[in-house]
Design a protein around this motif. Structure first.
Motif, PDB file in Angstrom:
ATOM      1  N   LEU A  64       7.467 -10.756  11.669  1.00  0.00           N
ATOM      2  CA  LEU A  64       7.376  -9.726  10.625  1.00  0.00           C
ATOM      3  C   LEU A  64       6.764  -8.428  11.161  1.00  0.00           C
ATOM      4  N   GLY A  65       6.396  -8.426  12.422  1.00  0.00           N
ATOM      5  CA  GLY A  65       5.942  -7.190  13.061  1.00  0.00           C
ATOM      6  C   GLY A  65       4.571  -6.704  12.630  1.00  0.00           C
ATOM      7  N   VAL A  66       3.593  -7.614  12.544  1.00  0.00           N
ATOM      8  CA  VAL A  66       2.249  -7.154  12.183  1.00  0.00           C
ATOM      9  C   VAL A  66       1.287  -7.187  13.363  1.00  0.00           C
ATOM     10  N   ILE A 110      -3.790  -5.401   9.224  1.00  0.00           N
ATOM     11  CA  ILE A 110      -3.666  -5.750   7.803  1.00  0.00           C
ATOM     12  C   ILE A 110      -4.964  -6.321   7.238  1.00  0.00           C
ATOM     13  N   VAL A 125       0.915 -10.612  -0.679  1.00  0.00           N
ATOM     14  CA  VAL A 125       1.581  -9.384  -0.250  1.00  0.00           C
ATOM     15  C   VAL A 125       2.916  -9.739   0.434  1.00  0.00           C
ATOM     16  N   LEU A 126       3.050 -11.002   0.816  1.00  0.00           N
ATOM     17  CA  LEU A 126       4.253 -11.437   1.523  1.00  0.00           C
ATOM     18  C   LEU A 126       5.475 -11.625   0.651  1.00  0.00           C
ATOM     19  N   PHE A 175       8.339  -1.309   3.852  1.00  0.00           N
ATOM     20  CA  PHE A 175       7.113  -2.112   3.835  1.00  0.00           C
ATOM     21  C   PHE A 175       6.112  -1.623   4.882  1.00  0.00           C
ATOM     22  N   TYR A 190      -3.973  -6.943  -1.363  1.00  0.00           N
ATOM     23  CA  TYR A 190      -3.112  -7.785  -2.207  1.00  0.00           C
ATOM     24  C   TYR A 190      -3.308  -9.275  -1.966  1.00  0.00           C
ATOM     25  N   HIS A 232       8.175  -0.712   8.156  1.00  0.00           N
ATOM     26  CA  HIS A 232       9.407  -1.473   8.357  1.00  0.00           C
ATOM     27  C   HIS A 232      10.431  -1.048   7.312  1.00  0.00           C
ATOM     28  N   ARG A 263      14.883  -1.952  12.939  1.00  0.00           N
ATOM     29  CA  ARG A 263      14.475  -2.088  14.342  1.00  0.00           C
ATOM     30  C   ARG A 263      15.379  -3.061  15.099  1.00  0.00           C
ATOM     31  N   GLU A 271       6.298  -8.175  18.946  1.00  0.00           N
ATOM     32  CA  GLU A 271       7.204  -8.074  17.809  1.00  0.00           C
ATOM     33  C   GLU A 271       8.558  -8.642  18.212  1.00  0.00           C
ATOM     34  N   THR A 323       0.819  -1.217   0.000  1.00  0.00           N
ATOM     35  CA  THR A 323       0.000   0.000   0.000  1.00  0.00           C
ATOM     36  C   THR A 323       0.852   1.266   0.000  1.00  0.00           C
ATOM     37  N   PRO A 342       3.105  -3.117   7.461  1.00  0.00           N
ATOM     38  CA  PRO A 342       2.981  -4.448   8.070  1.00  0.00           C
ATOM     39  C   PRO A 342       2.416  -5.428   7.042  1.00  0.00           C
ATOM     40  N   THR A 343       3.035  -6.572   6.952  1.00  0.00           N
ATOM     41  CA  THR A 343       2.727  -7.495   5.865  1.00  0.00           C
ATOM     42  C   THR A 343       2.727  -8.931   6.358  1.00  0.00           C
ATOM     43  N   VAL A 366       8.387  -9.165   0.877  1.00  0.00           N
ATOM     44  CA  VAL A 366       9.016  -8.976   2.191  1.00  0.00           C
ATOM     45  C   VAL A 366       9.869 -10.180   2.574  1.00  0.00           C
ATOM     46  N   ARG A 369       5.537   2.209  14.267  1.00  0.00           N
ATOM     47  CA  ARG A 369       5.498   0.742  14.273  1.00  0.00           C
ATOM     48  C   ARG A 369       4.766   0.209  13.048  1.00  0.00           C
ATOM     49  N   ARG A 370       4.140   1.104  12.298  1.00  0.00           N
ATOM     50  CA  ARG A 370       3.375   0.656  11.130  1.00  0.00           C
ATOM     51  C   ARG A 370       4.203   0.681   9.848  1.00  0.00           C
TER      52      ARG A 370
END
Ligand code: SF4
Lengths: 92, 604
Positions: free
Chosen positions: B463-465, B236, B251-252, A86, B247, A58, A67, B469, A8, A88-89, B255, A55-56
């Motif tokens: 992955l920090g979503v 997400i 979408v991964l 990126f 996506y 990366h 981080r 984390e 996005t 968050p994914t 990353v 935090r939203r």
């Protein structure tokens, strides 16, 4: 430095790759502020209320999320660095 | 539909005798094991852990959860639970779409199938009744044709067709059931069990039903709380805004590629470099996306429908290009042609196969071919036309396809090189390289159904979503994290809510919804206890089935061959250290659940 945007964030920026001219040795946090300045619609997604990296988002430098690097948001960036950015994914 | 009476209407179908009986599940089982995955495993245990997976004695259980088909978000799921012909463990797999919901609306909570029919049959479910009918006209047909056949016979309205394809009929060990053309009970070879029983399809006709027997205000409130979390723009899952919604799962791709966790060329590498972009969710969205289908009661709509506009597969219209198959048939096979990936996913949907296992079978065979270890023509990296032909040959068990239909683990063993099968307990790994995402590797090794990303989706933290984390390259602390995720997911798989609910919801939301649906108190601690009980029940089954100490492993490639790509460069999986931590928090003796733990958790 070259900045690649994904998901996005790419839609908001309008393209995958952007060259940003920040002084050599600028911090990752400075990059976040530069992105917020260039694309105000992204400001609250890349910079948090205290001015740190949100935090939203990366920032990946050499495949590592800044981080987890020893200096975190203060990590120094070189003009030749490539940074992947990126939101968050995840999926499955 | 009555939410609180969940478990009262389990259909028992004996295909050998042609008998059908509807009776309740034992109350104690529903209390302890909740529904769907947990309840299904308890049923499967009844056939004994030594049962041959492809024998008439194995039980094939299609089980709803207490929330399936209800108004709560992401509740269109049901589970298929059986002993796996691929792994020899107990296995469960979950479908989205509407089939589970329709089963509930038709008045059934599950179908427990035993025996073997003399000739091909299907089950027809409507108005609380279930009947065996002749399926000889569709035996041998692909799933798309089978669905069309039943839609012509019964009308499209309110109809779900859950079917096996040729791969299930030929007992391919990774054959999958699909409903509505493209929603799969994907993993573990459950459709081969269907094929061994001569069961071609389950056809369900039922219109939408509302929940009647709940406290309406309380029900509205807890559902609203969960929905607010799903809609929150920070998550997400946020419709049309979050990455998963826009996506889909793919979408991964970019990353995991960026951090050196995207297995490439049969996991010899950990990144596909610049070529990953061509098979990514971003590429799909920009170039071939034509729709965002969804499942029952889901505002996320993560399914991605595409149309191929040029090349040999021009005109192909299919869903869904997901991350897992795009990796398995893409980077993993050195293939950056998204049209061919879509074609092979559609083949899997029609032939009835798991594309993760397929991609690993092909990549293993490509490596074996390159090294001169195969006798036939072999397969070259990224040769899409040959991959597509081989996919067909596997489903029909023709030529070299017969070997690969056994799954990559057995096939590599037969080639004399088990080390090139990227599998745990006989099931192939998914799309997260354990050298770049350490917790995912521990999750693969300790998964009760063989390598699996969905038993413990710690990638959400790595992955920090989510709020928790953690560094993906740190091994310490992953033992406890994996246990928590395994237990939480065991519970949501038993409710049965879509796994992606965990990107927005947690034990509090699950507990609140379950409490109102059951009409009795239930807390977040109860969620974690029930999840732990279900996880240990599966482990108990596997221990009895011969999986003892030393059975939680990873392929040596992940523990001995260090990554050479950015992000994870120099890293291997520290599996032994993580296992020590994990067994300690589980209270297990190595991979085995001790007696006192079984007693404490009231197992079985
Ligand atoms: S998030 Fe995706 S898979 Fe899950 S219920 Fe919604 S549409 Fe289906």
């Amino acid at each position: 430095m070259r900045v690649n945007f994904y998901a996005t964030l790419r839609t908001a920026v309008g393209q995958k790759t952007v060259e940003l001219s920040l002084p050599d040795g600028s911090s990752a946090q400075a990059l976040a502020h530069e992105i917020a300045r260039r694309w105000p619609a992204l400001a609250d997604r890349v910079v948090d209320a205290e001015g740190g990296i949100s935090r939203r988002v990366h920032f990946m430098l050499g495949g590592r999320n800044i981080r987890w690097l020893p200096e975190g948001a203060a990590t120094k960036l070189a003009a030749t660095d490539v940074i992947d950015v990126f939101p968050p994914t995840a999926g499955g | 539909m009555d939410l609180q009476s969940f478990g009262q209407s389990m259909a028992h179908v004996d295909l050998g005798a042609g008998d059908v009986e509807i009776r309740p599940a034992p109350d104690e089982w529903v209390r302890k094991f909740i529904g769907a995955r947990g309840l299904g495993v308890r049923y499967v245990l009844e056939a004994g852990p030594d049962v041959e997976a492809l024998s008439p004695e194995n039980l094939l259980c299609f089980v709803n959860g207490p929330l399936t088909g209800s108004e709560t978000s992401m509740s269109g799921r049901w589970a298929c639970v059986t002993k796996s012909p691929l792994t020899g463990t107990v296995t469960d797999s979950h479908q989205g779409g509407w089939a589970g919901a329709r089963l509930r609306w038709a008045g059934l909570d599950g179908i427990i199938v035993s025996g073997r029919a003399d000739s091909p049959v299907y089950l027809f479910v409507e108005d609380g009744k279930i009947e065996l009918r002749d399926a000889s006209e569709v035996w041998g047909k692909g799933i798309h044709e089978t669905v069309a056949f039943f839609q012509k016979r019964y009308g499209k309205k309110n109809l779900s067709v859950n079917a096996i394809g040729p791969a299930g009929e030929t007992l391919c060990r990774f054959a999958a059931w699909l409903n509505e053309d493209d929603r799969a009970f994907g993993r573990g070879g459950t459709a081969a069990v269907g094929g061994s029983k001569n069961l071609k399809a389950i056809v369900i006709r039922a219109g939408t039903q509302k929940s009647r027997d709940v406290d309406a205000d309380a029900w509205k409130k807890v559902r609203r709380q969960a929905l607010d979390r799903i809609r929150d723009e920070k998550n997400i899952t946020s419709p049309k805004k979050g990455g998963l919604s826009v996506y889909g799962t793919n979408v991964l791709m970019n990353v995991t590629n960026s951090i050196g966790a995207l297995g490439t060329r049969n996991s010899q590498l950990t990144s596909f470099g610049e070529r990953a972009e061509a098979i990514s969710g971003e590429y799909v969205e920009q170039n071939i996306l034509v729709g965002d289908p969804t499942c029952h009661a889901c505002p996320v709509a993560c399914k991605k429908e595409v149309e191929i506009k040029q090349g040999p597969w021009k005109g192909l219209h299919m869903e869904s290009v997901e991350y897992e198959p795009a990796w398995a048939l893409g980077a993993n096979c050195d293939n950056d042609d998204i049209a061919s990936v879509a074609k092979m996913i559609d083949q899997c949907n029609d032939l009835g196969m798991d594309p993760i296992e397929l991609g690993n079978a092909l990549s293993m065979y490509m490596e074996a071919s390159e090294k001169g270890w195969v006798e036939g023509n072999g397969l070259a990296w990224g040769d899409t036309l040959a991959m597509i032909a081989m996919t067909d040959a596997i489903a029909r068990r023709e030529g070299e396809g017969d070997l690969l239909a056994e799954g990559p683990a057995r096939a590599a063993e037969q080639l004399g090189h088990p080390e090139i099968a990227m599998a745990c307990k006989g099931q192939a790994v998914p799309a997260y390289d354990p050298r770049g995402l350490k917790g995912m590797g521990l999750g693969y090794a300790t998964s009760n159904r063989g390598a699996c990303h969905l038993r413990a989706y710690v990638a959400a933290a790595e992955l920090g979503v989510i709020d928790v984390e953690v560094d993906p390259l740190e091994w310490q602390g992953k033992g406890e994290l994996v246990k928590v995720f395994q237990d939480l997911h065991a519970f949501s798989d038993s409710l049965d809510l879509c796994k992606f609910s965990a990107f927005a919801e947690g034990a509090d939301e699950y507990a609140a919804q379950y409490a109102v649906a059951r009409g009795e108190p239930f807390t977040a601690d109860d969620v974690m206890l029930a999840g732990e009980r279900i996880y240990n029940l599966e482990r108990y089954y596997n221990n009895l089935a011969g999986f003892g100490e030393g059975s939680d492993t990873l392929p040596a490639r992940f523990t001995r061959e260090a990554s050479t790509q950015a992000g994870s460069k120099g890293h291997v999986s520290e599996l032994d250290q993580m296992l020590g931590e994990y067994y300690s928090v589980r209270g297990w003796k190595d991979a085995v659940v001790p007696e006192d733990k079984l007693r404490q958790l009231e197992i079985p």
